[in-house]
Design an enzyme around this catalytic site. Structure first.
Site, mmCIF file in Angstrom:
data_model
loop_
_atom_site.group_PDB
_atom_site.id
_atom_site.type_symbol
_atom_site.label_atom_id
_atom_site.label_comp_id
_atom_site.label_asym_id
_atom_site.label_seq_id
_atom_site.Cartn_x
_atom_site.Cartn_y
_atom_site.Cartn_z
ATOM 1 N N SER A 169 0.850 -1.188 0.000
ATOM 2 C CA SER A 169 0.000 0.000 0.000
ATOM 3 C C SER A 169 0.886 1.238 0.000
ATOM 4 O O SER A 169 2.084 1.156 0.312
ATOM 5 C CB SER A 169 -0.876 -0.003 1.270
ATOM 6 O OG SER A 169 -1.513 1.238 1.486
ATOM 7 N N TYR A 199 -2.209 -1.286 10.477
ATOM 8 C CA TYR A 199 -2.147 -1.467 9.030
ATOM 9 C C TYR A 199 -0.801 -0.988 8.488
ATOM 10 O O TYR A 199 -0.148 -1.671 7.692
ATOM 11 C CB TYR A 199 -3.301 -0.686 8.390
ATOM 12 C CG TYR A 199 -3.498 -0.884 6.919
ATOM 13 C CD1 TYR A 199 -4.308 -1.908 6.443
ATOM 14 C CD2 TYR A 199 -2.905 -0.043 5.988
ATOM 15 C CE1 TYR A 199 -4.526 -2.087 5.089
ATOM 16 C CE2 TYR A 199 -3.105 -0.209 4.631
ATOM 17 C CZ TYR A 199 -3.917 -1.234 4.180
ATOM 18 O OH TYR A 199 -4.117 -1.404 2.829
#
Length: 284
Positions: free
Chosen positions: A165, A178
């Site tokens: 990401s 995350y």
């Protein structure tokens, strides 16, 4: 919401999928896709099947897996999608997933896509949620790689692709678990490359905001956490810094895995494919 932002995840068609002529893309080749019940994992399973591979789609959501297999049949793609219900926090389930893929064909490719999100500041972050996110998004990819690498070597080579990401490149607030997991995947990707001998490659895919059901839920959670409107989340938080003012689709991300697994990506090894619309590379 503003008319510019349609928050309905798009319906995937075969025209959305990248199909390449590759000598290893055929029914004798097996690929694992985790998180295959929805979103990017769903699209990646379909994209690999569209390239003729035998896909083992894994997820804890059995109904969603059935939907993915049904979609493959509806699209009449040349490859098959075999569903393997898998709890990625259960080591025996992960081992069974890898065994199923090795039995389905020459296991050459692994797409570690499964993920989840929890929005909270670090002082308020529940440790149970932290542990779950790290188990799914970092420990499970490590274990999957550990178990799959001998099979990939026996098959003569292949690649393990990890879903990272823009949050594997930088940090924003309220996503600490995350961000930690995605930064950890960078290390795992490089470690796979270091041990792969050149024929077993490791790579990661980093994108910005993708229009998936998970993302729609995240918009709602972020709006509540920050005390702003959902429209402000999309316009200011998610796309405010990006130069490309639209979210990616799951199919666009899936196509990056197709390319990364192909012979066209021979020199993509230990590296990251960053497609974030300029989010992390430009500023004002």
């Amino acid at each position: 919401m503003a008319d510019d932002f349609d928050l309905t995840p798009p319906e995937l068609t075969t025209e959305d999928l990248l199909v390449l002529d590759d000598p290893r893309f055929g029914p004798e080749t097996a690929a694992i896709v985790t998180g295959a019940a929805s979103g990017i994992g769903h699209a990646t399973a379909l994209a690999l099947a569209a390239n003729g591979l035998t896909v083992v789609g894994a997820d804890v959501d059995e109904e969603g897996l059935d939907d993915t297999a049904g979609k493959a049949a509806a699209l009449d793609v040349p490859g098959e999608v075999h569903t393997v219900p898998t709890d990625l926090t259960d080591d025996d389930d992960v081992a069974a997933m890898v065994d199923a893929a090795a039995e389905a064909g020459d296991l050459r490719y692994v797409a570690n896509v499964a993920g989840m999100q929890h929005i909270a500041s670090i002082p308020d972050f529940p440790m149970g949620k932290y542990d779950l996110l790290l188990d799914i998004m970092l420990r499970a990819p490590f274990l999957t790689a550990k178990l799959a690498m001998p099979h990939v070597r026996d098959a003569g080579g292949g690649a393990i692709g990890n879903m990272s990401s823009v949050h594997g490149h930088y940090a924003t607030q309220d996503k600490a678990a995350y961000i930690t997991a995605k930064h950890g995947l960078t290390g795992l990707t490089r470690a796979i490359a270091a041990e792969g001998g050149g024929t077993l490659r490791g790579f990661s895919v980093s994108v910005g905001y993708v229009l998936t059901p998970l993302m729609v839920n995240q918009i709602e959670d972020t709006a509540e956490e920050r005390g702003i409107s959902e429209q402000a989340v999309v316009e200011d938080v998610m796309l405010g810094q990006a130069r490309t003012k639209e979210m990616m689709t799951p199919a666009e991300v899936a196509n990056l895995f197709v390319f990364g697994f192909s012979s066209h990506a021979t020199h993509l090894n230990g590296g990251d494919m960053l497609h974030d619309g300029g989010y992390s590379t430009t500023y004002e």
